[in-house]
Design an enzyme around this catalytic site. Structure first.
Site, PDB file in Angstrom:
ATOM      1  N   ASP A   1      22.143 -78.449 -63.588  1.00 54.62           N
ATOM      2  CA  ASP A   1      22.593 -77.216 -64.251  1.00 54.62           C
ATOM      3  C   ASP A   1      21.484 -76.162 -64.274  1.00 54.62           C
ATOM      4  O   ASP A   1      20.299 -76.478 -64.088  1.00 54.62           O
ATOM      5  CB  ASP A   1      23.095 -77.499 -65.680  1.00 54.62           C
ATOM      6  CG  ASP A   1      22.035 -78.065 -66.601  1.00 54.62           C
ATOM      7  OD1 ASP A   1      21.216 -78.880 -66.151  1.00 54.62           O
ATOM      8  OD2 ASP A   1      22.003 -77.677 -67.790  1.00 54.62           O
TER       9      ASP A   1
ATOM     10  N   GLU B   1      21.227 -80.235 -68.940  1.00 53.92           N
ATOM     11  CA  GLU B   1      19.859 -80.382 -69.461  1.00 53.92           C
ATOM     12  C   GLU B   1      19.443 -79.168 -70.263  1.00 53.92           C
ATOM     13  O   GLU B   1      18.648 -79.268 -71.193  1.00 53.92           O
ATOM     14  CB  GLU B   1      18.883 -80.595 -68.291  1.00 53.92           C
ATOM     15  CG  GLU B   1      17.464 -80.950 -68.720  1.00 53.92           C
ATOM     16  CD  GLU B   1      16.564 -79.757 -69.022  1.00 53.92           C
ATOM     17  OE1 GLU B   1      15.506 -79.965 -69.622  1.00 53.92           O
ATOM     18  OE2 GLU B   1      16.919 -78.602 -68.663  1.00 53.92           O
TER      19      GLU B   1
HETATM   20  N1  LIG Z   1      18.239 -79.291 -75.979  1.00 55.31           N
HETATM   21  C1  LIG Z   1      17.278 -78.277 -75.617  1.00 55.31           C
HETATM   22  C2  LIG Z   1      17.074 -78.300 -74.137  1.00 55.31           C
HETATM   23  C3  LIG Z   1      16.063 -77.296 -73.614  1.00 55.31           C
HETATM   24  C4  LIG Z   1      15.539 -77.623 -72.257  1.00 55.31           C
HETATM   25  C5  LIG Z   1      14.712 -76.540 -71.586  1.00 55.31           C
HETATM   26  N2  LIG Z   1      13.839 -77.147 -70.613  1.00 55.31           N
HETATM   27  C6  LIG Z   1      13.221 -76.421 -69.684  1.00 55.31           C
HETATM   28  O1  LIG Z   1      13.477 -75.247 -69.522  1.00 55.31           O
HETATM   29  C7  LIG Z   1      12.168 -77.097 -68.841  1.00 55.31           C
HETATM   30  C8  LIG Z   1      11.518 -76.128 -67.918  1.00 55.31           C
HETATM   31  C9  LIG Z   1      10.019 -76.219 -67.929  1.00 55.31           C
HETATM   32  O2  LIG Z   1       9.379 -75.934 -68.911  1.00 55.31           O
HETATM   33  O3  LIG Z   1       9.484 -76.611 -66.919  1.00 55.31           O
HETATM   34  C10 LIG Z   1      13.863 -75.788 -72.607  1.00 55.31           C
HETATM   35  O4  LIG Z   1      12.694 -76.136 -72.826  1.00 55.31           O
HETATM   36  O5  LIG Z   1      14.364 -74.814 -73.156  1.00 55.31           O
HETATM   37  C11 LIG Z   1      17.816 -76.926 -76.099  1.00 55.31           C
HETATM   38  O6  LIG Z   1      19.022 -76.725 -76.051  1.00 55.31           O
HETATM   39  O7  LIG Z   1      17.025 -76.079 -76.520  1.00 55.31           O
END
Ligand SMILES: N[C@@H](CCC[C@H](NC(=O)CCC(=O)O)C(=O)O)C(=O)O
Length: 409
Positions: A91, A162
């Site tokens: 996603d 994710e």
């Molecule tokens: N459940 C959380 C998921 C958020 C996941 C997202 N991850 C990334 O963007 C990883 C990218 C990187 O730093 O390399 C985040 O950190 O926002 C939510 O809904 O907030």
């Protein structure tokens, strides 16, 4: 570039994904990248891309492929002593005028300066998901098709949801429904790291800070109480907050506390009776969720009200209503594991990069909770993740696939 030219250069949705049997690694990676980029897969709409990836994986005779919802788990079963899990989410965050994707030829003004300087004479893939994380997905798909005799058994996981609320995360659901599918000695999450190693991850929590008022005609404002004005105090506390950088096991995690959405009011001439500020707190792995919550809303997080809202009894938002929306734990770097060490060594040799901290939240935290050591390692610059002009130079895909092929093959 004009809209017309952008349209001309846009990549069309493919019927299937795949590459020619005689393709070089570069050609195969470019084909896979172009194909998966062209399939829209914002969270909640991963289905069509998952279907295509499933058909691609099922064409690989050396893999056993399983599916749960929109998550695919494909594994080799060669009886090796150890198993490595390679994960990529399919996603993306929502599109902001950056879909469909396109290749930018060298010299295109849309190529960011730092990329043009580091990669002159190179094509760059531009568009939603280029860095987070379809470049890594392309590399993992290439490995899934070509690494038929790895020295460890491999489990590839391509999963949905994710980027959104933790309860929707496809990897979480598969771990819950089929824990036996996700077993291994080490995991690599292909989140963007410029092909370096990023250890652990910051935790993240999101909650609404709610202020209440009383509705009235704005011509007779004394009859009401303005909830948006009351929210000003919460914004002032956010402005005054000084984020810390915290070193955990040698890596520096930068924390952050930010409003990301705001809403309130239901008429242009009505005093608003509610205002909501959606806040995202990023906390370092020296804290667990309970400690992080205490810093935001007090140790007991308030008594529950009928509507699920709590009144903060302490912390940054003391006195405000709090409605929790999502929470995901942090993870320590865990780079002392021997497999992590050997990957760190190879990455250092190929890229000159030393491990740094992962500032976003990633599923390394899930593996940490399962007791499986995990690191982030993927193509693309993490500083460009979620940006409007997300982009990745073509050679990043080759670099990532080459490192993993040599480490695993
Ligand atoms: N459940 C959380 C998921 C958020 C996941 C997202 N991850 C990334 O963007 C990883 C990218 C990187 O730093 O390399 C985040 O950190 O926002 C939510 O809904 O907030």
């Amino acid at each position: 570039m004009s809209d017309e030219m952008m349209q001309a250069a846009a990549i069309e949705t493919p019927a299937e994904i795949g590459f020619a049997p005689d393709a070089t690694m570069e050609e195969a990676l470019a084909a896979l990248m172009e194909q998966i980029m062209a399939v829209y897969s914002v969270s909640d709409d991963e289905g069509p891309l998952t279907d295509m990836v499933e058909r691609f994986l099922r064409r690989q005779p050396h893999l056993t492929v399983r599916r749960h919802g929109d998550t695919l788990v494909a594994s080799t079963d060669l009886g090796r002593e150890r198993r490595v899990i390679l994960c990529g989410h399919l996603d993306t965050v929502p599109v902001i005028d950056n879909f469909p994707p396109r290749w930018l030829e060298s010299g295109d003004p849309a190529i960011r300066g730092e990329i043009a300087a580091a990669h002159p004479d190179e094509r760059v893939m531009w568009g939603r998901g280029a860095t987070d994380m379809k470049a890594s997905d392309a590399a993992l798909l290439y490995l899934a098709a070509t690494l038929t005799e790895p020295k460890v058994d491999l489990t590839y996981v391509f999963y949905d949801h994710e980027e959104v609320v933790a309860e929707k995360n496809g990897l979480r659901k598969v771990v819950q429904a089929h824990p036996e599918w996700i077993q291994g000695d080490f995991a690599i999450i292909g989140e963007p790291t410029n092909c370096g190693i990023e250890g652990g991850c910051n935790g993240t929590m999101r909650f609404d800070v709610v202020s209440h008022g009383v509705a009235a005609h704005s011509a007779r404002a004394w009859m009401g109480e303005n909830a948006i004005h009351k929210a000003g105090e919460a914004l002032a506390r956010l402005n005054a907050y000084e984020p810390q950088a915290i070193t955990v096991d040698g890596l520096e995690y930068r924390e952050g506390l930010n409003a990301t959405l705001i809403s309130g009011g239901n008429g242009t001439n009505v005093i608003p009776d509610e205002c909501r500020i959606h806040v995202n707190y990023r906390f370092a792995p020296d804290k667990d969720i309970r400690q992080a919550k205490a810093l935001m809303m007090g140790a007991d997080a308030g008594a529950e009200l009928n509507n699920g809202e709590h009144t903060a009894t302490g912390g940054v938002f003391e006195g405000f209503g709090i409605e929790m929306k999502d929470e995901s734990p942090s993870a320590r770097p865990g780079l002392d594991d021997p497999l992590a060490q050997s990957l760190v060594g190879l990455v250092r040799e190929r890229t000159g990069r030393e491990p740094v901290a992962k500032l976003g939240w990633t599923d390394v935290a899930r593996f940490a909770a399962l007791g499986i050591p995990a690191v982030n390692m993927g193509a693309g610059d993490p500083l460009l993740a979620h940006k409007h002009d997300e982009q990745v130079p073509e050679s990043d895909l080759t670099l990532m696939a080459g490192i993993l092929r040599d480490w695993l093959g």
